[in-house]
Scaffold this motif. Structure first.
Motif, PDB file in Angstrom:
ATOM      1  N   GLU A 229      19.162 -14.822  -1.730  1.00  0.00           N
ATOM      2  CA  GLU A 229      20.427 -15.409  -2.170  1.00  0.00           C
ATOM      3  C   GLU A 229      20.269 -16.768  -2.831  1.00  0.00           C
ATOM      4  OE1 GLU A 229      19.973 -16.695   2.168  1.00  0.00           O
ATOM      5  OE2 GLU A 229      19.489 -14.972   0.889  1.00  0.00           O
ATOM      6  N   ASP A 230      19.119 -17.422  -2.644  1.00  0.00           N
ATOM      7  CA  ASP A 230      18.926 -18.731  -3.259  1.00  0.00           C
ATOM      8  C   ASP A 230      18.397 -18.636  -4.697  1.00  0.00           C
ATOM      9  OD1 ASP A 230      16.323 -17.941  -2.844  1.00  0.00           O
ATOM     10  OD2 ASP A 230      15.938 -19.374  -1.227  1.00  0.00           O
ATOM     11  N   LYS A 231      18.189 -17.432  -5.182  1.00  0.00           N
ATOM     12  CA  LYS A 231      17.787 -17.158  -6.569  1.00  0.00           C
ATOM     13  C   LYS A 231      16.439 -17.780  -6.938  1.00  0.00           C
ATOM     14  CE  LYS A 231      21.620 -18.604  -8.612  1.00  0.00           C
ATOM     15  NZ  LYS A 231      22.663 -18.781  -9.665  1.00  0.00           N
ATOM     16  N   VAL A 244      26.561   0.248  -7.244  1.00  0.00           N
ATOM     17  CA  VAL A 244      25.831  -0.464  -6.198  1.00  0.00           C
ATOM     18  C   VAL A 244      26.659  -0.443  -4.919  1.00  0.00           C
ATOM     19  CG1 VAL A 244      24.768  -1.990  -7.911  1.00  0.00           C
ATOM     20  CG2 VAL A 244      26.826  -2.740  -6.706  1.00  0.00           C
ATOM     21  N   LYS A 245      25.986  -0.609  -3.798  1.00  0.00           N
ATOM     22  CA  LYS A 245      26.662  -0.698  -2.507  1.00  0.00           C
ATOM     23  C   LYS A 245      26.531  -2.121  -1.993  1.00  0.00           C
ATOM     24  CE  LYS A 245      26.748   1.321   2.141  1.00  0.00           C
ATOM     25  NZ  LYS A 245      26.105   2.305   3.056  1.00  0.00           N
ATOM     26  N   ALA A 246      27.650  -2.763  -1.725  1.00  0.00           N
ATOM     27  CA  ALA A 246      27.636  -4.136  -1.224  1.00  0.00           C
ATOM     28  C   ALA A 246      27.360  -4.123   0.267  1.00  0.00           C
ATOM     29  CB  ALA A 246      28.974  -4.808  -1.502  1.00  0.00           C
ATOM     30  N   ILE A 247      26.390  -4.934   0.699  1.00  0.00           N
ATOM     31  CA  ILE A 247      26.047  -4.952   2.128  1.00  0.00           C
ATOM     32  C   ILE A 247      26.158  -6.335   2.753  1.00  0.00           C
ATOM     33  CG2 ILE A 247      24.555  -2.926   1.989  1.00  0.00           C
ATOM     34  CD1 ILE A 247      22.159  -4.733   1.809  1.00  0.00           C
ATOM     35  N   ALA A 248      26.271  -7.395   1.946  1.00  0.00           N
ATOM     36  CA  ALA A 248      26.412  -8.739   2.510  1.00  0.00           C
ATOM     37  C   ALA A 248      26.907  -9.686   1.425  1.00  0.00           C
ATOM     38  CB  ALA A 248      25.092  -9.236   3.086  1.00  0.00           C
ATOM     39  N   HIS A 249      27.440 -10.835   1.859  1.00  0.00           N
ATOM     40  CA  HIS A 249      27.926 -11.837   0.918  1.00  0.00           C
ATOM     41  C   HIS A 249      27.630 -13.221   1.491  1.00  0.00           C
ATOM     42  CE1 HIS A 249      30.847 -14.435  -1.162  1.00  0.00           C
ATOM     43  NE2 HIS A 249      30.655 -13.607  -2.178  1.00  0.00           N
ATOM     44  N   LYS A 250      27.121 -14.119   0.595  1.00  0.00           N
ATOM     45  CA  LYS A 250      26.774 -15.453   1.084  1.00  0.00           C
ATOM     46  C   LYS A 250      26.689 -16.432  -0.090  1.00  0.00           C
ATOM     47  CE  LYS A 250      23.231 -17.903   3.796  1.00  0.00           C
ATOM     48  NZ  LYS A 250      21.930 -17.762   4.504  1.00  0.00           N
ATOM     49  N   ASP A 251      27.423 -17.538   0.008  1.00  0.00           N
ATOM     50  CA  ASP A 251      27.326 -18.650  -0.946  1.00  0.00           C
ATOM     51  C   ASP A 251      27.385 -18.206  -2.406  1.00  0.00           C
ATOM     52  OD1 ASP A 251      27.037 -20.343   1.237  1.00  0.00           O
ATOM     53  OD2 ASP A 251      24.852 -20.183   1.225  1.00  0.00           O
ATOM     54  N   GLY A 252      28.399 -17.420  -2.747  1.00  0.00           N
ATOM     55  CA  GLY A 252      28.568 -17.018  -4.134  1.00  0.00           C
ATOM     56  C   GLY A 252      27.619 -15.932  -4.604  1.00  0.00           C
ATOM     57  N   MET A 253      26.923 -15.311  -3.676  1.00  0.00           N
ATOM     58  CA  MET A 253      25.990 -14.233  -4.008  1.00  0.00           C
ATOM     59  C   MET A 253      26.334 -12.999  -3.177  1.00  0.00           C
ATOM     60  SD  MET A 253      23.832 -15.485  -6.290  1.00  0.00           S
ATOM     61  CE  MET A 253      22.365 -14.444  -6.218  1.00  0.00           C
ATOM     62  N   THR A 254      26.111 -11.818  -3.749  1.00  0.00           N
ATOM     63  CA  THR A 254      26.362 -10.557  -3.050  1.00  0.00           C
ATOM     64  C   THR A 254      25.064  -9.783  -2.931  1.00  0.00           C
ATOM     65  OG1 THR A 254      28.634 -10.401  -3.900  1.00  0.00           O
ATOM     66  CG2 THR A 254      27.624  -8.384  -3.097  1.00  0.00           C
ATOM     67  N   GLN A 255      24.768  -9.361  -1.713  1.00  0.00           N
ATOM     68  CA  GLN A 255      23.586  -8.523  -1.508  1.00  0.00           C
ATOM     69  C   GLN A 255      23.984  -7.070  -1.731  1.00  0.00           C
ATOM     70  OE1 GLN A 255      21.827  -8.387   2.450  1.00  0.00           O
ATOM     71  NE2 GLN A 255      19.773  -8.198   1.574  1.00  0.00           N
ATOM     72  N   VAL A 313      13.860   6.108  -4.711  1.00  0.00           N
ATOM     73  CA  VAL A 313      13.507   4.766  -4.256  1.00  0.00           C
ATOM     74  C   VAL A 313      14.763   4.004  -3.860  1.00  0.00           C
ATOM     75  CG1 VAL A 313      11.387   4.573  -5.624  1.00  0.00           C
ATOM     76  CG2 VAL A 313      13.587   3.935  -6.654  1.00  0.00           C
ATOM     77  N   SER A 314      14.579   3.004  -3.008  1.00  0.00           N
ATOM     78  CA  SER A 314      15.695   2.165  -2.591  1.00  0.00           C
ATOM     79  C   SER A 314      15.206   0.738  -2.414  1.00  0.00           C
ATOM     80  CB  SER A 314      16.314   2.676  -1.284  1.00  0.00           C
ATOM     81  OG  SER A 314      15.366   2.617  -0.224  1.00  0.00           O
ATOM     82  N   GLY A 315      16.129  -0.186  -2.455  1.00  0.00           N
ATOM     83  CA  GLY A 315      15.794  -1.595  -2.262  1.00  0.00           C
ATOM     84  C   GLY A 315      17.068  -2.422  -2.196  1.00  0.00           C
ATOM     85  N   THR A 316      16.963  -3.609  -1.622  1.00  0.00           N
ATOM     86  CA  THR A 316      18.103  -4.518  -1.558  1.00  0.00           C
ATOM     87  C   THR A 316      17.821  -5.752  -2.402  1.00  0.00           C
ATOM     88  OG1 THR A 316      17.256  -5.563   0.456  1.00  0.00           O
ATOM     89  CG2 THR A 316      18.778  -3.720   0.735  1.00  0.00           C
ATOM     90  N   PHE A 317      18.841  -6.194  -3.122  1.00  0.00           N
ATOM     91  CA  PHE A 317      18.713  -7.334  -4.024  1.00  0.00           C
ATOM     92  C   PHE A 317      19.984  -8.168  -3.937  1.00  0.00           C
ATOM     93  CE2 PHE A 317      16.382  -3.688  -5.632  1.00  0.00           C
ATOM     94  CZ  PHE A 317      15.119  -4.205  -5.913  1.00  0.00           C
ATOM     95  N   TRP A 318      19.954  -9.304  -4.609  1.00  0.00           N
ATOM     96  CA  TRP A 318      21.115 -10.185  -4.656  1.00  0.00           C
ATOM     97  C   TRP A 318      21.564 -10.368  -6.101  1.00  0.00           C
ATOM     98  CZ3 TRP A 318      23.502 -12.425  -0.336  1.00  0.00           C
ATOM     99  CH2 TRP A 318      22.827 -12.255   0.868  1.00  0.00           C
ATOM    100  N   VAL A 319      22.883 -10.380  -6.310  1.00  0.00           N
ATOM    101  CA  VAL A 319      23.458 -10.668  -7.628  1.00  0.00           C
ATOM    102  C   VAL A 319      24.531 -11.730  -7.469  1.00  0.00           C
ATOM    103  CG1 VAL A 319      23.007  -8.376  -8.581  1.00  0.00           C
ATOM    104  CG2 VAL A 319      25.174  -8.822  -7.393  1.00  0.00           C
ATOM    105  N   ALA A 320      24.772 -12.460  -8.539  1.00  0.00           N
ATOM    106  CA  ALA A 320      25.811 -13.485  -8.513  1.00  0.00           C
ATOM    107  C   ALA A 320      27.186 -12.834  -8.473  1.00  0.00           C
ATOM    108  CB  ALA A 320      25.688 -14.394  -9.736  1.00  0.00           C
ATOM    109  N   ASP A 321      28.129 -13.504  -7.803  1.00  0.00           N
ATOM    110  CA  ASP A 321      29.493 -13.004  -7.753  1.00  0.00           C
ATOM    111  C   ASP A 321      30.112 -12.985  -9.162  1.00  0.00           C
ATOM    112  OD1 ASP A 321      29.283 -12.733  -5.058  1.00  0.00           O
ATOM    113  OD2 ASP A 321      30.498 -14.486  -4.536  1.00  0.00           O
ATOM    114  N   GLY A 322      31.103 -12.125  -9.311  1.00  0.00           N
ATOM    115  CA  GLY A 322      31.841 -12.102 -10.576  1.00  0.00           C
ATOM    116  C   GLY A 322      31.416 -11.028 -11.546  1.00  0.00           C
TER     117      GLY A 322
END
Length: 414
Positions: A229-231, A244-255, A313-322
């Motif tokens: 989330e800190d990019k 995408v499937k949203a699994i978490a949210h933190k400080d303007g970022m979505t996992q 394949v699968s994996g988790t990543f973070w993207v900026a909100d919006g």
């Protein structure tokens, strides 16, 4: 005789008033003469500013436009007939001509201010100038072109077969010349790096989306993927319309969680939502594509059409909100309208469902070069065509792909 005498007396009084007054007749004569002089001068000035010599007296035209025109059939051809600047860019009707002259004052000011004073500045500003002329031609149905080219006067039998098909179709629809012939006398603008304002509405709507954990969303604009989330580390990029499937949210970022397919060759950097369909959704950086801590391979199977192994394949990543929306349909509205507006002018455009998803990239690459779409918009339209192709059944007839985001390719057993 008395009547004639009275007439001369009246004319004498009319024309020769005392010195303290000006006779009405004198005013009429002066006004008439002044009007004739003004109109003659105005017409001469108008004609002078409509000549090619006047246009080329501006170095911007001589250095940029003339060399391009000289390479075309409008400048030199077997008949010896040449189109000059005013033939195409000055309306022939007086009212329209005056309106165009007033508009040109803005362009003269732009030149004086140095906005297009160099080749680099001209090329940067060219899309604005070109779009302004295209809009004018579109509005008047290419009237200046039709002064020389007329459907009724064309001998289609002397055209190549491919040209006959296109021109006959255009004649039936009475299509505007500029619909197909942009760049016929000058080079097309460079659209690289252009921004489509339509994407602003998507981002505005995405910005108001309240992302909930566990829900599925659609990415509406290409953006970066990050490992945290800190990019600190960019893992790759995600394309438009990717579910995408949203699994978490933190400080303007979505996992987000990605559950996709990739071809088991090379680094396997490109990920696809649909098995066997070349519709890229995610690109992972080469250094991370085979990182087992980031990417999990859950299964594998062979594509019966190509013999190539595909991995789940699968994996988790973070993207900026919006950048996420609950529905992709607003993006499809933009893509559909863009496709209709840009690809129905030269010919009757094929329906999205007339080809499968793997055929569309090759077809689109041959079509998009005849439009002035920027790369971002072109990618959106291609994605729309692929995801509404014959591979998606009801979706290809206007249905939603959102009901099929977990499906494999039709006809292939998962």
């Amino acid at each position: 005789m008395n009547a004639i005498k009275r007439l001369f007396d009246w004319l004498r009084r009319l024309l020769f008033k005392p010195s303290t007054q000006i006779g009405l007749g004198i005013l009429i004569i002066i006004g008439f003469a002044g009007g004739v002089w003004f109109w003659a001068g105005f017409t001469a000035a108008l004609d002078a500013t409509n000549t090619e010599e006047f246009c080329l007296s501006c170095h911007t035209m001589e250095d940029n436009m003339l060399p391009e025109l000289q390479k075309t059939v409008h400048f030199k051809n077997r008949t010896g007939i040449r189109a000059e600047c005013q033939d195409c860019h000055v309306p022939h009707d007086f009212t329209d001509k005056m309106a165009r002259k007033m508009q040109a004052s803005r362009e003269v000011l732009s030149h004086v201010m140095g906005d297009i004073g160099t080749r680099e500045k001209f090329l940067d500003h060219r899309i604005v100038l070109a779009q302004r002329e295209w809009d004018r031609f579109k509005a008047n149905d290419s009237k200046e072109c039709r002064a020389c080219h007329d459907y009724d006067s064309m001998d289609f039998s002397k055209m190549r077969v491919t040209s006959q098909m296109i021109m006959r179709s255009a004649a039936e629809r009475d299509a505007s010349c500029v619909d197909c012939h942009k760049g016929i006398a000058h080079e097309l603008p460079n659209t690289e790096g252009m921004h489509n304002p339509a994407f602003d509405s998507l981002l505005s709507e995405a910005g108001s989306t309240k992302v909930k954990e566990g829900e599925t969303y659609f990415n509406v604009i290409p953006q970066a993927l990050y490992t945290t989330e800190d990019k600190d580390t960019q893992a790759g990029t995600i394309e438009i319309a990717t579910p995408v499937k949203a699994i978490a949210h933190k400080d303007g970022m979505t996992q987000i969680e990605l559950d996709m397919w990739r071809k088991n060759k090379g680094y396997g950097r490109v990920w696809y939502t649909y098995f066997g369909l070349n519709i890229p959704d995610v690109t992972i950086d080469k250094e991370l594509a085979r990182d087992e801590e980031l990417v999990t391979v859950t299964s594998a199977k062979e594509d019966p059409l190509t013999g190539l192994e595909w991995q789940k394949v699968s994996g988790t990543f973070w993207v900026a909100d919006g950048g996420l929306m609950e529905s992709i349909e607003p993006a499809w509205d933009i893509a559909s309208q863009t496709y209709d507006d840009n690809c129905s002018t030269c010919h009757r455009q094929p329906a999205p469902s007339s080809h499968d998803a793997n055929q569309w990239p090759g077809l689109w690459s041959g079509m998009v070069g005849f439009t002035n779409l920027d790369d971002e918009t072109g990618a959106l339209v291609l994605k729309y065509l692929q995801l509404n192709s014959s591979d998606f059944g009801e979706s290809s007839e206007g249905g939603s792909i959102e009901n099929t985001i977990q499906d494999a390719r039709p006809g292939v057993v998962s």
